[in-house]
Enzyme design. Structure first.
Site, mmCIF file in Angstrom:
data_model
loop_
_atom_site.group_PDB
_atom_site.id
_atom_site.type_symbol
_atom_site.label_atom_id
_atom_site.label_comp_id
_atom_site.label_asym_id
_atom_site.label_seq_id
_atom_site.Cartn_x
_atom_site.Cartn_y
_atom_site.Cartn_z
ATOM 1 N N CYS A 112 16.185 -22.693 55.518
ATOM 2 C CA CYS A 112 16.380 -22.825 56.972
ATOM 3 C C CYS A 112 15.075 -22.724 57.748
ATOM 4 C CB CYS A 112 17.353 -21.762 57.457
ATOM 5 S SG CYS A 112 18.869 -21.775 56.516
ATOM 6 N N HIS A 253 16.414 -20.308 64.716
ATOM 7 C CA HIS A 253 17.303 -20.968 63.751
ATOM 8 C C HIS A 253 18.733 -20.608 64.133
ATOM 9 C CE1 HIS A 253 19.400 -22.211 60.282
ATOM 10 N NE2 HIS A 253 19.507 -21.010 59.749
ATOM 11 N N ASN A 283 25.543 -23.609 61.327
ATOM 12 C CA ASN A 283 24.196 -23.482 60.768
ATOM 13 C C ASN A 283 23.881 -24.746 59.964
ATOM 14 O OD1 ASN A 283 22.001 -22.887 59.133
ATOM 15 N ND2 ASN A 283 22.708 -20.838 58.590
HETATM 16 N N1 ACO Z 1 37.507 -15.124 57.893
HETATM 17 C C1 ACO Z 1 38.181 -13.974 57.884
HETATM 18 N N2 ACO Z 1 37.723 -12.884 57.243
HETATM 19 C C2 ACO Z 1 36.539 -12.974 56.615
HETATM 20 C C3 ACO Z 1 35.785 -14.175 56.598
HETATM 21 C C4 ACO Z 1 36.328 -15.267 57.266
HETATM 22 N N3 ACO Z 1 35.685 -16.454 57.324
HETATM 23 N N4 ACO Z 1 34.659 -13.951 55.884
HETATM 24 C C5 ACO Z 1 34.688 -12.676 55.478
HETATM 25 N N5 ACO Z 1 35.811 -12.083 55.915
HETATM 26 C C6 ACO Z 1 36.277 -10.714 55.716
HETATM 27 C C7 ACO Z 1 35.667 -10.075 54.502
HETATM 28 O O1 ACO Z 1 36.413 -10.403 53.343
HETATM 29 C C8 ACO Z 1 35.775 -8.621 54.854
HETATM 30 O O2 ACO Z 1 37.081 -8.197 54.607
HETATM 31 P P1 ACO Z 1 37.374 -6.733 54.016
HETATM 32 O O3 ACO Z 1 36.848 -5.788 55.071
HETATM 33 O O4 ACO Z 1 38.840 -6.720 53.867
HETATM 34 O O5 ACO Z 1 36.592 -6.667 52.743
HETATM 35 C C9 ACO Z 1 35.560 -8.587 56.360
HETATM 36 O O6 ACO Z 1 35.821 -9.937 56.805
HETATM 37 C C10 ACO Z 1 34.173 -8.202 56.784
HETATM 38 O O7 ACO Z 1 33.241 -8.935 55.995
HETATM 39 P P2 ACO Z 1 31.696 -8.770 56.208
HETATM 40 O O8 ACO Z 1 30.980 -9.597 55.204
HETATM 41 O O9 ACO Z 1 31.358 -7.325 56.292
HETATM 42 O O10 ACO Z 1 31.543 -9.421 57.676
HETATM 43 P P3 ACO Z 1 30.295 -9.412 58.609
HETATM 44 O O11 ACO Z 1 30.621 -8.788 59.888
HETATM 45 O O12 ACO Z 1 29.051 -8.976 57.897
HETATM 46 O O13 ACO Z 1 30.137 -10.966 58.896
HETATM 47 C C11 ACO Z 1 28.792 -12.823 58.246
HETATM 48 C C12 ACO Z 1 29.882 -11.865 57.836
HETATM 49 C C13 ACO Z 1 29.283 -13.597 59.445
HETATM 50 C C14 ACO Z 1 28.525 -13.767 57.086
HETATM 51 C C15 ACO Z 1 27.529 -12.014 58.622
HETATM 52 O O14 ACO Z 1 27.188 -11.114 57.598
HETATM 53 C C16 ACO Z 1 26.349 -12.913 58.861
HETATM 54 O O15 ACO Z 1 26.328 -13.685 59.794
HETATM 55 N N6 ACO Z 1 25.290 -12.783 58.040
HETATM 56 C C17 ACO Z 1 24.150 -13.651 58.174
HETATM 57 C C18 ACO Z 1 24.493 -14.938 57.537
HETATM 58 C C19 ACO Z 1 23.543 -16.003 57.885
HETATM 59 O O16 ACO Z 1 23.089 -16.097 59.011
HETATM 60 N N7 ACO Z 1 23.247 -16.796 56.886
HETATM 61 C C20 ACO Z 1 22.427 -17.891 56.983
HETATM 62 C C21 ACO Z 1 21.014 -17.510 57.301
HETATM 63 S S1 ACO Z 1 19.823 -18.219 56.322
HETATM 64 C C22 ACO Z 1 20.234 -19.750 56.285
HETATM 65 O O17 ACO Z 1 20.503 -20.250 57.335
HETATM 66 C C23 ACO Z 1 20.382 -20.502 55.040
#
Ligand code: ACO
Length: 327
Positions: A112, A253, A283
């Site tokens: 990214c 980004h 993204n």
């Molecule tokens: N829908 C519903 N529930 C979901 C989903 C979904 N799409 N995805 C995960 N969950 C659930 C999980 O299973 C978990 O459930 P549990 O508590 O029963 O185990 C709960 O939601 C919380 O999951 P977390 O992973 O803790 O959620 P978080 O608040 O961290 O959000 C996210 C996840 C959105 C991926 C966040 O961590 C994030 O944005 N991280 C950065 C990701 C990113 O920006 N990546 C790309 C950057 S680099 C590049 O661009 C290549």
């Protein structure tokens, strides 16, 4: 030293919109969860166009806005993690389609952060006097490497391409300072495996090689992102002896609205100055900063004297940024 500036921008996204509600028919998720955790409402998904096809469209628009003919381009750099082929490069395919017959061409991989790495790489050819006009394109068909059964990743990404022309010029977005970073010790936070080793000396070959899929440790990536956006903005301000009040727009980004809100809080720069379009595209990895810059430029909101920061982070882990002054 010669001055490099962004003199044209272009972008392209496929027509097919996939909403959060569409996704809830594929995996167990909801519009409400995706919107509150990420800020994303919809993304574009290719129904046939390849990474090079979209790169060509974005590149063409960037050339038009720079008012340059394809033959005037000396170098094409494509940043992508989703090329059509290992060989040839996406950049060579774009060179052929544009008929940029005088251009050298190569791809680079910085996930990214690809657009930032691409522009800074291109800038060096201009500063050295080797080339005058360079087309840099960030282009991705992420939908082909998503695991459509993994709700924690498939809801985040989309397809598209963004492009800039950088030239030896006093006009346009002058590159005042830049910064590139990498931390390979965190390589496994965000991965997409390539071909496994398969040859006559390898025993126990699996029937079919596993197709590449994006895997991510979301929370650690989140922390890395906030830390690197904040650190990069501070580094650029120090290098240019500017203050945060001098910055008119920041184009981060486009990964997650909550990451950007945290960066705003940590830097003390108000959210209104962070440009965001991730609600519509998700993204798009290497394409995201180019698409966002093109939208901001075409909106007419950038005036002479405005200062912009572009800042990226992504797999590798990589990070990078640049400060532009618009003239
Ligand atoms: N829908 C519903 N529930 C979901 C989903 C979904 N799409 N995805 C995960 N969950 C659930 C999980 O299973 C978990 O459930 P549990 O508590 O029963 O185990 C709960 O939601 C919380 O999951 P977390 O992973 O803790 O959620 P978080 O608040 O961290 O959000 C996210 C996840 C959105 C991926 C966040 O961590 C994030 O944005 N991280 C950065 C990701 C990113 O920006 N990546 C790309 C950057 S680099 C590049 O661009 C290549």
């Amino acid at each position: 030293m010669s001055q490099a500036a962004i003199i044209g921008t272009g972008s392209f996204v496929p027509n097919q919109i996939m909403t959060n509600n569409d996704l809830s028919n594929i995996v167990e998720t909801s519009d409400e969860w995706i919107k509150t955790r990420t800020g994303i409402s919809e993304r574009r998904i290719s129904t046939g166009m390849s990474t090079a096809d979209m790169a060509y469209e974005a590149g063409l628009r960037a050339l038009e806005s720079a008012n340059l003919k394809a033959e005037e381009i000396d170098l094409i750099i494509c940043a992508t993690i989703t090329p059509d082929f290992f060989m040839p490069s996406c950049a060579c395919m774009v060179q052929e389609r544009l008929k940029a017959v005088n251009a050298a061409a190569f791809d680079l991989t910085a996930a990214c952060t690809g657009m930032i790495y691409g522009i800074v790489t291109g800038e060096q050819f201009i500063k050295s006097g080797m080339y005058r006009n360079i087309l840099v394109i960030g282009t991705e068909t992420l939908s082909k490497v998503l695991d459509w059964e993994d709700r924690s990743t498939c809801v985040l990404f989309g397809d598209g391409a963004g492009a800039v022309v950088i030239s030896l010029s006093e006009k346009g977005g002058k590159l005042m300072a830049s910064n590139l970073e990498a931390d390979g010790s965190k390589y496994d936070l965000l991965t997409c495996q390539a071909m496994p080793l398969r040859n006559p000396y390898i025993e126990d070959l699996e029937e079919e090689p596993v197709l590449p899929k994006i895997r991510m440790h979301g929370q650690e990536v989140f922390r890395f992102a906030v830390h690197t956006i904040t650190g990069n903005i501070k580094t650029l301000l120090k290098k240019t002896e500017l203050t945060k009040e001098d910055i008119n727009y920041i184009i981060p980004h486009q990964a997650n609205q909550r990451i950007i809100e945290q960066a705003s809080k940590h830097t003390g720069i108000p959210m209104e100055r962070f440009f965001m379009n991730l609600n519509r595209y998700g993204n798009t990895s290497a394409a995201s900063i180019g698409i966002a810059l093109d939208e901001l430029v075409r909106s007419g909101k950038i005036n002479s004297g405005h200062k912009l920061v572009l800042v990226g982070f992504g797999g590798g882990m990589t990070a990078g940024s640049m400060l532009l002054e618009w003239n």
